[in-house]
Design a protein around this motif. Structure first.
Motif, PDB file in Angstrom:
ATOM      1  N   ILE A  32      69.080  -9.948  61.654  1.00 54.75           N
ATOM      2  CA  ILE A  32      68.753  -8.579  62.075  1.00 54.75           C
ATOM      3  C   ILE A  32      68.095  -7.824  60.934  1.00 54.75           C
ATOM      4  N   VAL A  55      61.785  -3.739  66.635  1.00 54.84           N
ATOM      5  CA  VAL A  55      63.177  -3.312  66.484  1.00 54.84           C
ATOM      6  C   VAL A  55      63.855  -3.221  67.845  1.00 54.84           C
ATOM      7  N   ILE A  56      63.172  -2.614  68.824  1.00 50.35           N
ATOM      8  CA  ILE A  56      63.830  -2.401  70.120  1.00 50.35           C
ATOM      9  C   ILE A  56      64.160  -3.739  70.764  1.00 50.35           C
ATOM     10  N   TYR A  58      63.709  -7.178  69.571  1.00 51.07           N
ATOM     11  CA  TYR A  58      64.367  -8.258  68.832  1.00 51.07           C
ATOM     12  C   TYR A  58      65.675  -7.795  68.214  1.00 51.07           C
ATOM     13  N   ALA A  59      65.579  -6.806  67.308  1.00 54.40           N
ATOM     14  CA  ALA A  59      66.786  -6.418  66.586  1.00 54.40           C
ATOM     15  C   ALA A  59      67.784  -5.733  67.504  1.00 54.40           C
ATOM     16  N   GLY A  60      67.270  -4.961  68.472  1.00 50.69           N
ATOM     17  CA  GLY A  60      68.184  -4.151  69.268  1.00 50.69           C
ATOM     18  C   GLY A  60      68.711  -4.838  70.504  1.00 50.69           C
ATOM     19  N   ALA A  61      67.966  -5.741  71.094  1.00 44.26           N
ATOM     20  CA  ALA A  61      68.415  -6.315  72.368  1.00 44.26           C
ATOM     21  C   ALA A  61      68.741  -7.797  72.236  1.00 44.26           C
ATOM     22  N   MET A  63      69.094  -9.743  69.591  1.00 45.56           N
ATOM     23  CA  MET A  63      70.124 -10.100  68.616  1.00 45.56           C
ATOM     24  C   MET A  63      71.510  -9.699  69.075  1.00 45.56           C
ATOM     25  N   VAL A  64      71.591  -8.624  69.869  1.00 43.13           N
ATOM     26  CA  VAL A  64      72.899  -8.248  70.408  1.00 43.13           C
ATOM     27  C   VAL A  64      73.421  -9.362  71.301  1.00 43.13           C
ATOM     28  N   LEU A  65      72.517  -9.928  72.097  1.00 42.25           N
ATOM     29  CA  LEU A  65      72.936 -11.036  72.967  1.00 42.25           C
ATOM     30  C   LEU A  65      73.345 -12.250  72.132  1.00 42.25           C
ATOM     31  N   LEU A  67      74.646 -12.158  69.198  1.00 43.30           N
ATOM     32  CA  LEU A  67      75.963 -11.870  68.634  1.00 43.30           C
ATOM     33  C   LEU A  67      77.044 -11.994  69.693  1.00 43.30           C
TER      34      LEU A  67
END
Lengths: 166, 362
Positions: A32, A55-56, A58-61, A63-65, A67
């Motif tokens: 992230i 960010v929205i 890759y990092a925000g959606a 990567m949340v999945l 994790l």
């Protein structure tokens, strides 16, 4: 220029940590950080739209999945390589070396003087939202729509896999 | 170069402090407003030398209490992530404010200063990016506590925030189709125009449906009462159950900061931002012909004040709803997000497109 080196260092350090961390959860977190630093680099390249979407999406959606999956499977283990899987590590090293060797000719033929030193040489406003929209929805409309059909197929597939009874 | 940096830092400093002061003020406002709504007196037990001041010293008392509590990290939890989580939550919540314009550009000498910390072509997307990063605060809090209830709370929080973020984005597409820009300052400027010569073309007038959908989705983003399943202050246990001291205070604060953020976004997108009806750069021009000229300084003050009042109004509205509605069940929450709000906002997009084409072809 200072910002470039700063962000580049962060991105590289985070990327190394993604591989080096023992715990999968930490690897994902470093990924992230790496993605965010890359987004900052896009911003420096005057492509704010790409930066924000990076960010929205890759990092925000995504990567949340990632994790979510990591957390639900195996949160606290510091996965040591078991003896059985040891050969995977060697395989990884071999593959990495092979890639590096293949990259060498490209790196050697790389002409540093041809690298643009700043973005003013680029077509002005390439990264601006309006320009991207025009490119996607006028020039590349058909490929774009076909991609969306592909995603639709993937969604239907996921639903069918996820639900036993529909 | 240096002067630019100084201006930038001053703007950021003023903005962050304004937000934080408003946050602490909101804690008081919430207590008092709930008291009024429930026919109670509300907070009034922290007098300073006998001065009760409507319970305002409670703000100070609360902060002091938070700071002096023991900071406890659960054994078996992840100490680093346990500390990072509240920091991340606060950081990303405050960062979002950078793109929000709180006034028109002012002129000092030959220099034009925009009353907006970060002038971005994609300001709206920036806010959304920061909001989507805000998920990690709640997520890491739930994960690092080594507590099943906190873990489940974190999962609930992040899935709720992801779901409603998508809806929230979709509700705004109609508005973006009308204003044709992602630049928040530009959106506010567009809202300064008049429809038929008298009606200010605010987002709420052009997109009443979108306004309601956005406010609902925004409410879910703040994780407050009708949607407070992630934390569930009264019965179920939330993601920050293992937090104490100021780390808990940080999460407590983030709720209010997010309330202000949604209020500021609503004001910017739907209530005309810093626009005041009929106020232009040189004073009022009323549609019935009278004009009232003002100096540019007083125009700026009026603009900033108008933005502040709008934000306060939406905050008040959100507190009102928070103390009126009962909590949703989790399946109801997900059904509302995915099966009601999302299709409605897609319908809103189609309707907007339909009308836009209709207007163009005329």
């Amino acid at each position: 220029m200072m910002l470039f080196y700063l962000l580049g260092t962060i991105a590289l350090a985070a990327a190394v940590n993604v591989v080096a961390q023992r715990r999968v959860f930490y690897s994902a977190l470093f990924l992230i950080i790496c993605l965010c630093a890359l987004s900052g680099l896009y911003m420096l390249l005057q492509a704010p739209f790409i930066a924000a979407v990076q960010v929205i999406v890759y990092a925000g959606a995504i990567m949340v999945l990632f994790l979510f999956v990591i957390m639900l499977l195996d949160p606290f283990s510091a996965v040591p390589l078991s003896e059985k899987k040891r050969y995977l590590g060697y395989l990884g090293i071999a593959m990495g070396t092979a890639t590096l060797v293949l990259l060498v000719p490209f790196l050697l033929s790389y002409d540093l003087s041809r690298v643009p030193r700043n973005v003013t040489g680029m077509a002005a406003g390439t990264g601006i939202t309006r320009r991207i929209g025009e490119t996607i929805f006028k020039e590349y409309l058909l490929p774009f729509e076909v991609t969306s059909v592909l995603i639709l197929v993937a969604i239907i597939g996921a639903v069918i896999l996820g639900k036993k009874k529909i | 170069m240096w002067i630019d940096l100084v201006i930038l830092f001053t703007k950021a400093f003023v903005l962050i402090n304004a937000v934080l002061i408003l946050t602490s003020f909101l804690t008081w406002m919430e207590r008092k407003q709930s008291a009024v709504m429930q026919d109670r007196l509300g907070a009034n037990r922290a007098p300073i030398f006998g001065v009760r001041a409507f319970g305002l010293p409670h703000i100070l008392a609360d902060a002091l209490k938070m700071f002096f509590k023991e900071d406890y990290v659960p054994p078996g939890g992840d100490k680093l992530l346990h500390t990072v989580a509240p920091l991340a939550a606060v950081f990303f919540a405050l960062m979002s404010f950078a793109a929000i314009p709180f006034g028109d550009a002012i002129r000092v000498g030959s220099r034009e200063i925009k009353l907006q910390v970060l002038e971005l072509d994609v300001g709206l997307l920036f806010v959304f990016a920061m909001m989507s990063m805000g998920i990690y605060g709640t997520f890491l809090a739930g994960f690092s506590s080594n507590n099943k209830f906190a873990f489940l709370g974190g999962l609930r929080a992040s899935s709720q925030m992801i779901s409603y973020e998508i809806t929230m984005g979709a509700t705004l597409v109609g508005l973006l189709m009308i204003f044709k820009t992602l630049d928040l300052n530009q959106i506010v400027r567009e809202q300064g125009q008049l429809l038929w010569g008298w009606l200010p073309s605010w987002g709420i007038i052009l997109q009443p449906f979108g306004f309601l959908l956005f406010l609902t989705a925004g409410f879910a983003e703040t994780k407050r009462v009708p949607f407070d399943l992630p934390e569930g202050e009264s019965e179920i246990i939330g993601y920050f159950v293992e937090y104490s001291s100021m780390k808990f205070g940080a999460f407590f604060m983030v709720d209010f900061v997010e309330t202000i953020l949604i209020a500021a976004l609503t004001a910017t997108l739907f209530l005309g931002g810093w626009q005041m009806p009929y106020l232009y750069g040189d004073g009022f021009h009323f549609p019935w012909g009278t004009t009232h000229s003002l100096s540019s300084a007083s125009v700026t003050i009026l603009q900033v004040a108008s933005f502040g009042i709008k934000v306060l109004f939406v905050c008040w509205l959100m507190l009102l709803i928070r103390w009126t509605l009962p909590r949703f069940r989790y399946d109801q929450l997900m059904r509302l997000g995915w099966k009601i709000l999302l299709p409605l906002s897609v319908a809103n997009i189609f309707l907007t497109g339909f009308f836009l084409i209709l207007l163009q072809s005329r």
